[in-house]
Design a protein around this motif. Structure first.
Motif, mmCIF file in Angstrom:
data_model
loop_
_atom_site.group_PDB
_atom_site.id
_atom_site.type_symbol
_atom_site.label_atom_id
_atom_site.label_comp_id
_atom_site.label_asym_id
_atom_site.label_seq_id
_atom_site.Cartn_x
_atom_site.Cartn_y
_atom_site.Cartn_z
ATOM 1 N N ALA A 1 0.839 -1.199 0.000
ATOM 2 C CA ALA A 1 0.000 0.000 0.000
ATOM 3 C C ALA A 1 0.876 1.251 0.000
ATOM 4 O O ALA A 1 2.023 1.223 0.456
ATOM 5 C CB ALA A 1 -0.920 0.004 1.211
ATOM 6 N N LYS A 2 0.312 2.347 -0.506
ATOM 7 C CA LYS A 2 0.971 3.644 -0.448
ATOM 8 C C LYS A 2 0.402 4.430 0.722
ATOM 9 O O LYS A 2 -0.816 4.539 0.869
ATOM 10 C CB LYS A 2 0.722 4.431 -1.746
ATOM 11 C CG LYS A 2 1.225 3.754 -3.007
ATOM 12 C CD LYS A 2 0.787 4.546 -4.231
ATOM 13 C CE LYS A 2 1.167 3.823 -5.522
ATOM 14 N NZ LYS A 2 0.649 4.543 -6.716
ATOM 15 N N ARG A 3 1.264 4.981 1.541
ATOM 16 C CA ARG A 3 0.780 5.810 2.650
ATOM 17 C C ARG A 3 0.348 7.167 2.118
ATOM 18 O O ARG A 3 1.118 7.874 1.483
ATOM 19 C CB ARG A 3 1.861 5.984 3.715
ATOM 20 C CG ARG A 3 1.342 6.680 4.970
ATOM 21 C CD ARG A 3 2.409 6.812 6.027
ATOM 22 N NE ARG A 3 3.491 7.693 5.583
ATOM 23 C CZ ARG A 3 4.609 7.918 6.281
ATOM 24 N NH1 ARG A 3 4.793 7.294 7.425
ATOM 25 N NH2 ARG A 3 5.535 8.724 5.816
ATOM 26 N N VAL A 4 -0.888 7.521 2.404
ATOM 27 C CA VAL A 4 -1.449 8.802 1.964
ATOM 28 C C VAL A 4 -1.277 9.856 3.043
ATOM 29 O O VAL A 4 -1.001 11.026 2.755
ATOM 30 C CB VAL A 4 -2.945 8.631 1.603
ATOM 31 C CG1 VAL A 4 -3.620 9.974 1.371
ATOM 32 C CG2 VAL A 4 -3.091 7.740 0.379
ATOM 33 N N SER A 5 -1.459 9.443 4.303
ATOM 34 C CA SER A 5 -1.359 10.407 5.398
ATOM 35 C C SER A 5 -1.015 9.692 6.702
ATOM 36 O O SER A 5 -1.486 8.583 6.958
ATOM 37 C CB SER A 5 -2.676 11.165 5.568
ATOM 38 O OG SER A 5 -2.637 11.999 6.707
ATOM 39 N N GLU A 6 -0.190 10.359 7.529
ATOM 40 C CA GLU A 6 0.090 9.862 8.874
ATOM 41 C C GLU A 6 -1.028 10.239 9.833
ATOM 42 O O GLU A 6 -1.214 9.585 10.856
ATOM 43 C CB GLU A 6 1.415 10.436 9.382
ATOM 44 C CG GLU A 6 2.634 9.993 8.600
ATOM 45 C CD GLU A 6 3.915 10.560 9.184
ATOM 46 O OE1 GLU A 6 3.840 11.175 10.273
ATOM 47 O OE2 GLU A 6 4.979 10.394 8.563
ATOM 48 N N ASN A 7 -1.755 11.304 9.503
ATOM 49 C CA ASN A 7 -2.840 11.791 10.360
ATOM 50 C C ASN A 7 -4.168 11.327 9.781
ATOM 51 O O ASN A 7 -4.989 12.121 9.330
ATOM 52 C CB ASN A 7 -2.782 13.316 10.468
ATOM 53 C CG ASN A 7 -3.817 13.875 11.428
ATOM 54 O OD1 ASN A 7 -4.281 13.181 12.325
ATOM 55 N ND2 ASN A 7 -4.179 15.131 11.229
ATOM 56 N N GLY A 8 -4.369 10.019 9.767
ATOM 57 C CA GLY A 8 -5.526 9.465 9.085
ATOM 58 C C GLY A 8 -6.840 9.740 9.768
ATOM 59 O O GLY A 8 -7.867 9.904 9.108
ATOM 60 N N HIS A 9 -6.845 9.827 11.111
ATOM 61 C CA HIS A 9 -8.120 9.971 11.824
ATOM 62 C C HIS A 9 -8.868 11.231 11.409
ATOM 63 O O HIS A 9 -10.076 11.184 11.147
ATOM 64 C CB HIS A 9 -7.900 9.985 13.337
ATOM 65 C CG HIS A 9 -9.162 10.172 14.110
ATOM 66 N ND1 HIS A 9 -10.051 9.143 14.365
ATOM 67 C CD2 HIS A 9 -9.718 11.284 14.659
ATOM 68 C CE1 HIS A 9 -11.079 9.604 15.042
ATOM 69 N NE2 HIS A 9 -10.902 10.907 15.246
ATOM 70 N N ALA A 10 -8.174 12.364 11.357
ATOM 71 C CA ALA A 10 -8.833 13.626 10.998
ATOM 72 C C ALA A 10 -9.408 13.556 9.592
ATOM 73 O O ALA A 10 -10.518 14.052 9.332
ATOM 74 C CB ALA A 10 -7.848 14.784 11.109
#
Length: 370
Positions: free
Chosen positions: A213-222
């Motif tokens: 997978a490609k990481r889109v964001s480290e701050n996924g919850h928001a």
């Protein structure tokens, strides 16, 4: 306060409404729903060419809308026609990608209607808690591998890319440890089990085993919370469109069905019941208006407004469906009458992205924390 849509949005709604009325009658909708794919690529392409997908996204990301009321005018018309194409997943996944500031080329293809997105958040044991994510992400060289599963993802079988919420390996079970990852169709270790849903659409479960997978964001919850807020605005307006159709069909039936030598709509008891339904639908519309207006506002204001709307359309949708069927009598349950299909869609909407009980509790909790 003026609650009418501006001229551009009204033109968009009228254009989409005419297209669906002419090209998407209920018998064709049933045929599309019963097909192996569960949606129509032909209609998807046509609506993309009309700019319907583009209206869900901002100008900065290649669209020409993206605000709460842009979502509202589109999904109200989709609800009136019981459209089964994957607009909800496209909206939520696309919005999260747009807010992350990544994958601009992919978003352009999505807006053009040439690529499909799915939004995979819920898990079998997560309930409606956005922080209860068991799917794990761990780094492998320059990339990431996902392990876990996602449940009841709308239209996931046909998606070219799936946006997945996953917890970083070893992170605590809270908001901070969640990231967003993009999984390509056909990736190794990815399995999809698809099935029909009660409302005529399709969903599926994901199984991820060392899936790249490609990481889109480290701050996924928001980003997940924001995307779900937009999804709730969409579902609220889809429900309003469906309820309006139920109301219109029931009023027409009360005017034409005769008993004891007169239309049954002359009976005072039915008039009172119909008046209650009409008033409650307007209350649901007001809640949906408030949610659309709050979508770009502060986080707590937005979240309380969308929870209030989701709670309201839950109980009003059930009331409108039950009363419409009861006032039609046995014919209201038949496959041939669209009424039953609107009722099933309203049941499904209540369970998507949190049911009315969840959102009532959440509305109270958000108010207590403010």
């Amino acid at each position: 306060m003026d609650f009418h849509h501006d001229e551009d949005r009204q033109m968009l709604a009228d254009m989409l409404g005419r297209y669906l009325q002419q090209k998407y009658p209920v018998d064709q909708r049933h045929a599309i729903s019963a097909s192996e794919r569960g949606w129509s690529a032909e209609h998807w392409t046509a609506m993309a060419e009309l700019g319907i997908i583009g209206a869900l996204f901002s100008e900065e990301t290649g669209g020409f809308g993206g605000k709460g009321f842009d979502i509202a005018v589109i999904f109200e018309q989709l609800g009136r026609a019981l459209v089964v194409e994957p607009f909800l997943g496209t909206l939520m996944a696309g919005r999260a990608l747009a807010r992350s500031g990544t994958q601009a080329d992919l978003l352009a293809e999505v807006i053009a209607g040439t690529k499909l997105l799915a939004f995979a958040q819920g898990e079998a044991h997560s309930g409606d808690d956005l922080t209860r994510i068991a799917t794990q992400a761990h780094q492998a060289g320059d990339g990431w591998l996902l392990n876990g599963g996602k449940a009841v993802v709308p239209q996931v079988e046909e998606a070219d890319h799936i946006l997945v919420g996953a917890r970083f390996s070893g992170a605590a079970g809270n908001e901070a440890g969640v990231g967003l990852f993009l999984v390509d169709k056909g990736a190794s270790g990815l399995r999809v089990h698809g099935y029909p849903l009660i409302d005529g659409s399709r969903g599926g479960d994901l199984m991820l085993t060392d899936t790249p997978a490609k990481r889109v964001s480290e701050n996924g919850h928001a980003l997940i919370e924001d995307a779900i807020a937009a999804g709730i605005v969409a579902l609220s307006w889809e429900a309003v469109g469906a309820m309006d159709m139920l109301k219109a069909a029931t009023l027409d039936y009360l005017r034409t069905r005769r008993q004891f030598g007169m239309p049954i709509g002359k009976f005072q008891a039915l008039q009172h019941r119909m008046a209650t339904v009409a008033l409650d639908i307007e209350q649901a519309r007001s809640a949906a208006i408030n949610a659309a207006a709050a979508l770009e506002g502060p986080r707590t204001t937005r979240e309380r407004a969308v929870s209030a709307a989701k709670y309201t359309i839950g109980w009003v949708g059930a009331l409108a469906a039950e009363e419409a069927i009861q006032m039609h009598g046995g014919i209201g349950m038949t496959w041939e009458l669209p009424l039953s299909h609107y009722a099933k869609r309203l049941v499904m909407i209540d369970h998507q992205l949190g049911d009315e009980d969840h959102h009532l509790e959440r509305f109270i909790a958000l108010g207590s924390a403010a």
